[in-house]
Design an enzyme around this catalytic site. Structure first.
Site, PDB file in Angstrom:
ATOM      1  N   HIS A 164      41.701  47.610  19.797  1.00 27.98           N
ATOM      2  CA  HIS A 164      41.273  48.990  19.964  1.00 27.98           C
ATOM      3  C   HIS A 164      39.799  49.234  19.830  1.00 27.98           C
ATOM      4  CE1 HIS A 164      45.762  49.952  18.636  1.00 27.98           C
ATOM      5  NE2 HIS A 164      45.667  49.445  19.781  1.00 27.98           N
ATOM      6  N   HIS A 177      31.519  34.963  66.066  1.00 26.50           N
ATOM      7  CA  HIS A 177      30.067  34.783  66.624  1.00 26.50           C
ATOM      8  C   HIS A 177      29.841  33.267  66.363  1.00 26.50           C
ATOM      9  CE1 HIS A 177      25.608  35.204  66.916  1.00 26.50           C
ATOM     10  NE2 HIS A 177      26.074  36.494  67.073  1.00 26.50           N
ATOM     11  N   ASP A 216      44.954  48.710  25.558  1.00 28.03           N
ATOM     12  CA  ASP A 216      44.939  47.284  25.077  1.00 28.03           C
ATOM     13  C   ASP A 216      44.629  46.340  26.134  1.00 28.03           C
ATOM     14  OD1 ASP A 216      46.062  47.894  22.582  1.00 28.03           O
ATOM     15  OD2 ASP A 216      47.956  47.803  23.236  1.00 28.03           O
ATOM     16  N   HIS A 247      49.771  41.627  25.019  1.00 28.42           N
ATOM     17  CA  HIS A 247      48.543  41.009  24.641  1.00 28.42           C
ATOM     18  C   HIS A 247      48.439  39.670  25.221  1.00 28.42           C
ATOM     19  CE1 HIS A 247      47.245  44.544  22.193  1.00 28.42           C
ATOM     20  NE2 HIS A 247      48.365  44.173  21.335  1.00 28.42           N
TER      21      HIS A 247
HETATM   22 ZN   LIG Z   1      47.336  48.540  20.893  1.00 31.24          ZN
END
Ligand SMILES: [Zn+2]
Length: 439
Positions: free
Chosen positions: A81, A344, A242, A265
Site C-alpha cells: 500500500h 518499401h 495493489d 499479489h
Molecule cells: Zn491491498
C-alpha cells in the site's frame, strides 16, 4: 521533442504512527528524501545496524494476503500500500524508515500514505526517470484463474476485473494512473477479505492488529465494515491499488496498459518478475559490441530517457561518442525486421530516405537536450535543407549518424549539420533546423 520526465523524491521528512496489522504493535514510519537512482528502500530502525531492504522484486519473499520483502533474515511485511502511494504520487526515490516489521495499517487503504506524501511534498531531481516500455504484449496466468496482460501504450493504464467466490462482487474499472486520479479514486479504497479466509488466522491470533477498522470483511453476501463502502466498486479499486504497489517492485516506472482479471499479489509479482527479466535481456543487448566507444556515450536505455520515440519510430540504438557538447555520433542497426521494409519494397527492401532524416533529427535532438537541459520547452523540427541520398541503405547495414550543432540563434533556433555513414561511405546528408517553444 518533449523534455524527459525527471526523478522525484520527497521535500522533507514526514512521519506517521499507527498499528501493525500482523503483530498489533505500535509502529512509527518516517519518510525521508533520497538521492537520484536510489529507488525506494525500507529501513528497520528497530534492528541492530538498521538494515535496509531494497523494494525490488528480487527481494520478494511471500505473497500470501500481503506482499513481504526481505534480505537475509530481515523482513518487511505488507509493503504494497505504501509502495502504491509512492509510485502513483510520483516518488521515485525515498527511504521508508520504520521501528517495526511492517508499516501502520491505517484504515486498510493507501489514504494515510497519500496524506503522508503530501505532508512531505514531492520535489523534482536532476536525472531523467527510468522507464520500462512494453514493446510487445506480455502476459502471466496463474492456476487460480488470474490473468494479467500487458500491452503497449504510451501511458500507464490499468483495466481490472475483480470477481469474488462464485463470481459475486464482480466489478470492473479502467483508468490511467495519474497522481490526481489515484488520490481521489484509488487511494481511499480499503482492503477487503473473505470471512472464510481470515477466520482460521483470527483463531490462530495471526492478525492481531486486524479489525473492521482496517478491512472490509465479506461474509456470504454481507459486507461488514466499520464505515459504509466508500465506492460501490471499492473492491476493484483496491485490486488496482495493489497492482500499482506490487509493480513498484520493478524498480522503474512502467508505461503500458495492464489488463488484469482476478489479480492477486502472486500474479502481480509474476508480472513484475517477467518485466524485470525482459529489462535485463534488453540491457544485455544494449551492452557495447565491437563498435569503438568514445567518451560518455549513451546506451539504448539512456537514449530512451531523452527521446520520447519508441518502436517502430526510434531510429537511434545508442550514442557511441560525444565530441565536445555540440557533436556526436549515434548508431542505428538496420535489420530486415524493420516494419518499413514490408512495403518499401516487397521483394526489394531499401530503407526509406526519410527514415534516415528522422534518424539525423533524433541524434540532433539528443545534442539539443544535452545543451538546453530544460523541461519547460519543446524542440520542433522546422526544416530540412540540402537533403541528399547518395546510396541505398539495405538490411544488415549499420548506420553511423553524425550530427553537429552549427548555429543556435538566440534561445529560439538551432541548426544541425548531419550525415549518415555506412561502410565508411556517406549515404545521406541534411541540414536540419529546430525551433523551441514554451510548453
Ligand atoms: Zn491491498
Amino acid at each position: 521533442m518533449p523534455a524527459p520526465e525527471f526523478q522525484h523524491t520527497v521535500g522533507k521528512t514526514a512521519s506517521l504512527s499507527g498499528t501493525a496489522l500482523h503483530t498489533g504493535d505500535k509502529v512509527t514510519l518516517r519518510l525521508h528524501a533520497a538521492p537520484v537512482d536510489h529507488g525506494i528502500k525500507f529501513k528497520r530502525k528497530d534492528l541492530q545496524d538498521e538494515p535496509t531492504i531494497d523494494a525490488k522484486i528480487e527481494n520478494l519473499k511471500t505473497v500470501e494476503r500481503a506482499t513481504t520483502i526481505g534480505e537475509g533474515s530481515v523482513r518487511v511485511h505488507t509493503v504494497e500500500h505504501i509502495l502504491s502511494a509512492l509510485s502513483a504520487m510520483g516518488v521515485d526515490n525515498a527511504i521508508v524508515e520504520m521501528d517495526a516489521n511492517e508499516p501502520p495499517i491505517g484504515d486498510g487503504s493507501a489514504q494515510p500514505y497519500v496524506d503522508l506524501i503530501k505532508k512531505a511534498g514531492v520535489t523534482a531531481q536532476d536525472e531523467p526517470r527510468k522507464f520500462f516500455d512494453v514493446r510487445e504484449p506480455m502476459h502471466v496466468e496463474s492456476k487460480t484463474g488470474a490473468v494479467l496482460v500487458f500491452l503497449p501504450d504510451n501511458k500507464f493504464r490499468i483495466s481490472c476485473t475483480q470477481a469474488g467466490p462464485n463470481n459475486r462482487f464482480t466489478q470492473f474499472l479502467s483508468m490511467e494512473v495519474t497522481p490526481a486520479f489515484f488520490e481521489r479514486e484509488i487511494a481511499p479504497a480499503r482492503t477487503f477479505v473473505y470471512y472464510e479466509d481470515v477466520k482460521p488466522l483470527m483463531d490462530k491470533n495471526l492478525i492481531r492488529g486486524g479489525s473492521l477498522e482496517n478491512a472490509i470483511v465479506v461474509r456470504g453476501d454481507a459486507v461488514l465494515s466499520k464505515e459504509p463502502l466508500r465506492f460501490g466498486d471499492e473492491f476493484v479499486r483496491h485490486k488496482i491499488l495493489d497492482i500499482i504497489g506490487d509493480l513498484a517492485l520493478v524498480g522503474r516506472r512502467i508505461r503500458g496498459h495492464i489488463v488484469a482479471v482476478k489479480p492477486g499479489h502472486a500474479s502481480n509479482a509474476d508480472l513484475a518478475r517477467l518485466i524485470v527479466r525482459e529489462q535485463t535481456r534488453r540491457s544485455a543487448l544494449a551492452a557495447p559490441r565491437t563498435i569503438p566507444s568514445g567518451d560518455g556515450g549513451l546506451d539504448a536505455d539512456q537514449v530512451m530517457q531523452i527521446l520520447p520515440h519508441r518502436f517502430p519510430f526510434l531510429m537511434v540504438d545508442r550514442i557511441i561518442s560525444f565530441e565536445t557538447e555540440t557533436k556526436c555520433i549515434g548508431v542505428k542497426t538496420v535489420t530486415i525486421n524493420e516494419p518499413f521494409f514490408q512495403g518499401h519494397f516487397p521483394g526489394h527492401p531499401v530503407m526509406p530516405g526519410v527514415m534516415q532524416v528522422e534518424a539525423m533529427a533524433q541524434v540532433a535532438s539528443i545534442l539539443l537536450f544535452k545543451l538546453s537541459k530544460t523541461t519547460s520547452r519543446i524542440g520542433y523540427f522546422m526544416s530540412a535543407d540540402g537533403v541528399k541520398f547518395r546510396k541505398p541503405v539495405l538490411p544488415g547495414d549499420t548506420i553511423f549518424v553524425h550530427a553537429e550543432l552549427t548555429k543556435s540563434r538566440g534561445e529560439r533556433l538551432a541548426k544541425a549539420k548531419c550525415h549518415c555513414v555506412v561502410n565508411d561511405a556517406i549515404v545521406s546528408e541534411a541540414e536540419l533546423m529546430f525551433t523551441f517553444l514554451d510548453k
